[in-house]
Design a protein around this motif. Structure first.
Motif, PDB file in Angstrom:
ATOM      1  N   UNK A 180       0.833  -1.209   0.000  1.00 49.28           N
ATOM      2  CA  UNK A 180       0.000   0.000   0.000  1.00 49.28           C
ATOM      3  C   UNK A 180       0.866   1.257   0.000  1.00 49.28           C
ATOM      4  N   UNK A 181       1.957   1.231   0.772  1.00 50.87           N
ATOM      5  CA  UNK A 181       2.837   2.387   0.847  1.00 50.87           C
ATOM      6  C   UNK A 181       3.563   2.610  -0.474  1.00 50.87           C
ATOM      7  N   UNK A 182       3.938   1.533  -1.141  1.00 50.48           N
ATOM      8  CA  UNK A 182       4.585   1.669  -2.449  1.00 50.48           C
ATOM      9  C   UNK A 182       3.624   2.306  -3.451  1.00 50.48           C
ATOM     10  N   UNK A 183       2.379   1.910  -3.408  1.00 56.14           N
ATOM     11  CA  UNK A 183       1.396   2.488  -4.319  1.00 56.14           C
ATOM     12  C   UNK A 183       1.194   3.964  -4.029  1.00 56.14           C
ATOM     13  N   UNK A 184       1.166   4.330  -2.731  1.00 53.91           N
ATOM     14  CA  UNK A 184       0.987   5.739  -2.362  1.00 53.91           C
ATOM     15  C   UNK A 184       2.168   6.568  -2.848  1.00 53.91           C
ATOM     16  N   UNK A 230      -2.608   0.170 -14.284  1.00 56.52           N
ATOM     17  CA  UNK A 230      -1.559  -0.825 -14.514  1.00 56.52           C
ATOM     18  C   UNK A 230      -0.582  -0.889 -13.355  1.00 56.52           C
ATOM     19  N   UNK A 231      -0.284   0.259 -12.772  1.00 56.33           N
ATOM     20  CA  UNK A 231       0.584   0.275 -11.601  1.00 56.33           C
ATOM     21  C   UNK A 231      -0.063  -0.461 -10.439  1.00 56.33           C
ATOM     22  N   UNK A 232      -1.380  -0.270 -10.245  1.00 55.96           N
ATOM     23  CA  UNK A 232      -2.086  -0.961  -9.168  1.00 55.96           C
ATOM     24  C   UNK A 232      -2.121  -2.469  -9.423  1.00 55.96           C
ATOM     25  N   UNK A 233      -2.323  -2.874 -10.670  1.00 59.80           N
ATOM     26  CA  UNK A 233      -2.304  -4.300 -11.007  1.00 59.80           C
ATOM     27  C   UNK A 233      -0.947  -4.903 -10.688  1.00 59.80           C
ATOM     28  N   UNK A 234       0.098  -4.213 -11.085  1.00 59.13           N
ATOM     29  CA  UNK A 234       1.458  -4.698 -10.811  1.00 59.13           C
ATOM     30  C   UNK A 234       1.712  -4.795  -9.315  1.00 59.13           C
ATOM     31  N   UNK A 235       1.254  -3.785  -8.564  1.00 57.20           N
ATOM     32  CA  UNK A 235       1.446  -3.793  -7.114  1.00 57.20           C
ATOM     33  C   UNK A 235       0.726  -4.976  -6.471  1.00 57.20           C
ATOM     34  N   UNK A 236      -0.474  -5.298  -6.957  1.00 59.23           N
ATOM     35  CA  UNK A 236      -1.215  -6.438  -6.412  1.00 59.23           C
ATOM     36  C   UNK A 236      -0.487  -7.746  -6.699  1.00 59.23           C
ATOM     37  N   UNK A 237       0.004  -7.878  -7.922  1.00 60.04           N
ATOM     38  CA  UNK A 237       0.739  -9.093  -8.275  1.00 60.04           C
ATOM     39  C   UNK A 237       1.998  -9.238  -7.434  1.00 60.04           C
ATOM     40  N   UNK A 238       2.707  -8.132  -7.225  1.00 60.09           N
ATOM     41  CA  UNK A 238       3.916  -8.177  -6.396  1.00 60.09           C
ATOM     42  C   UNK A 238       3.576  -8.459  -4.934  1.00 60.09           C
ATOM     43  N   UNK A 239       2.409  -7.975  -4.492  1.00 63.27           N
ATOM     44  CA  UNK A 239       1.973  -8.271  -3.129  1.00 63.27           C
ATOM     45  C   UNK A 239       1.752  -9.763  -2.949  1.00 63.27           C
ATOM     46  N   UNK A 240       1.137 -10.389  -3.949  1.00 65.93           N
ATOM     47  CA  UNK A 240       0.923 -11.829  -3.875  1.00 65.93           C
ATOM     48  C   UNK A 240       2.243 -12.582  -3.839  1.00 65.93           C
ATOM     49  N   UNK A 252     -10.213  -7.790 -12.780  1.00 64.84           N
ATOM     50  CA  UNK A 252     -11.234  -6.747 -12.929  1.00 64.84           C
ATOM     51  C   UNK A 252     -10.666  -5.466 -13.505  1.00 64.84           C
ATOM     52  N   UNK A 253      -9.509  -5.055 -13.004  1.00 66.17           N
ATOM     53  CA  UNK A 253      -8.896  -3.815 -13.499  1.00 66.17           C
ATOM     54  C   UNK A 253      -8.513  -3.940 -14.970  1.00 66.17           C
ATOM     55  N   UNK A 254      -7.896  -5.059 -15.313  1.00 65.44           N
ATOM     56  CA  UNK A 254      -7.451  -5.233 -16.694  1.00 65.44           C
ATOM     57  C   UNK A 254      -8.649  -5.278 -17.641  1.00 65.44           C
ATOM     58  N   UNK A 255      -9.729  -5.931 -17.215  1.00 62.72           N
ATOM     59  CA  UNK A 255     -10.925  -5.997 -18.056  1.00 62.72           C
ATOM     60  C   UNK A 255     -11.503  -4.611 -18.290  1.00 62.72           C
ATOM     61  N   UNK A 256     -11.497  -3.745 -17.266  1.00 63.47           N
ATOM     62  CA  UNK A 256     -11.997  -2.380 -17.420  1.00 63.47           C
ATOM     63  C   UNK A 256     -11.158  -1.584 -18.405  1.00 63.47           C
TER      64      UNK A 256
END
Length: 376
Positions: free
Chosen positions: A227-231, A281-291, A346-350
């Motif tokens: 979350x902090x990286x995204x901020x 795209x940044x949020x998608x990448x952050x989620x993948x890296x979080x996983x 969901x993000x990528x589909x949007x």
């Protein structure tokens, strides 16, 4: 006081001094026709004194400029009216006023610089009417005489120049503020990255090793790290400050997610993407890296690759962890964990793109995100 129109003020006062020389030369040539030449020299002396005083006050901003500009209008009108005191009708009705048209233009210039084209035109019209009244020519079309066109044109031109200078100065100041804000945010981002993020990463690793309650703490630390990286990514990107920009460089957002366990590779040239798409795209990448951080295990590394294929953007997120067992994603969604289905798919589909997951137990995972340019 140095502002956007200071150079215009200084130039106009130099012009004021030049026009005084012309007015004095006109006085010398005309004094033989005046009915009261001695009094005419008195008014010329007043003209010279006011020229020096007004030039000093306006160029150095020693008093509120609007006061000096209004006084300028009054002095010029008064000196114009004095023409009737020093000459007879035959002279003043067919010649310039005692303060020549060229010198009277200074009042119009000052009004235009201070108040813009509207002020300049108003001053030009006012002095044109006064000149016509003094010369008893008000019954004629003012535009048959050069006085009105000259004064009004000068007021319009200098007013537009003043407004343009002010707008350019405002844009320059705004750009300087944005640069300062961006630099400060990047500095803070580096400090946070070097301090807080490293601590959170350490807590995550050590907690995972210890297990138990510390394992829960490790999971929370990992979530907060992401979350902090995204901020930081959102706040450090200049586009987050400068809303007038349409496209941003996606490389900047992705590179901010790099760490000791995450490598980011991108093209050498800027990858300009619509700001909304870039943030998603940044949020998608952050989620993948979080996983990866939460589930790939201790020592797992992640690799992010950004590609610009003209018509589409490709972001690949790969890790060298143990991979995802068959059916695990369906179980996670059934348990209410929506990280993959919502934050990634969901993000990528949007965005009108596709997200493909390639994984096998013991062989790591790889997300391939493809998004058309201009979508979103």
């Amino acid at each position: 006081m140095n502002d956007a129109v200071t150079p215009l003020w200084r130039a106009s006062q130099a012009f004021r001094l030049i026009t005084l020389v012309y007015a004095i030369s006109y006085q010398i040539a005309s004094m033989g026709y005046y009915s009261n030449s001695r009094l005419s020299w008195f008014f010329v002396a007043l003209m010279a004194v006011w020229t020096g005083v007004s030039a000093t006050l306006l160029s150095r901003d020693m008093l509120p400029r609007w006061e000096v500009v209004l006084a300028d209008q009054v002095v010029v009108i008064g000196l114009m009216a004095s023409t009737r005191l020093v000459s007879d009708y035959d002279w003043y009705s067919t010649h310039q006023t005692l303060p020549t048209t060229l010198w009277a233009t200074n009042a119009v210039i000052s009004a235009a610089i201070l108040f813009g084209p509207k002020g300049g035109i108003a001053s030009g019209v006012l002095l044109s009417v006064v000149s016509a009244i003094v010369r008893d020519q008000l019954n004629l079309d003012l535009w048959t005489d050069a006085t009105a066109p000259v004064l009004v044109s000068v007021g319009l031109a200098l007013g537009l120049a003043s407004n343009t200078a002010k707008r350019a100065h405002a844009e320059l100041e705004r750009a300087a503020r944005l640069a300062a804000i961006t630099e400060e945010r990047e500095r803070l981002a580096r400090q946070v990255h070097d301090g807080v993020l490293q601590v959170l990463a350490l807590v995550r690793r050590r907690g995972s090793e210890i297990g138990g309650a510390a394992g829960e703490l490790a999971e929370l630390a990992g979530e907060q790290e992401v979350a902090l990286r995204m901020l930081i990514s959102e706040q450090s990107e200049p586009s987050a400050v400068d809303t007038s920009r349409v496209d941003v460089d996606l490389r900047s957002l992705l590179r901010l997610q790099a760490s000791t366990t995450v490598s980011v590779s991108a093209p050498p040239d800027a990858v300009l993407v619509n700001r909304h798409d870039a943030e998603e795209l940044s949020a998608v990448t952050a989620t993948a890296l979080s996983n990866v951080a939460l589930h790939a295990g201790e020592g797992a590394r992640a690799y992010v690759l950004l590609e610009d294929l003209d018509r589409e953007i490709v972001v690949s997120i790969r890790d060298d962890g143990p991979g995802i067992p068959v059916g695990r994603l369906a179980e996670a969604e059934a348990e209410g964990r929506m990280g993959v289905s919502k934050s990634i798919l969901g993000r990528v589909e949007m965005l009108g793109g596709t997200a493909t997951l390639d994984t096998d137990e013991g062989a790591g995972t790889e997300w391939e995100i493809r998004v058309p340019k201009g979508k979103g």
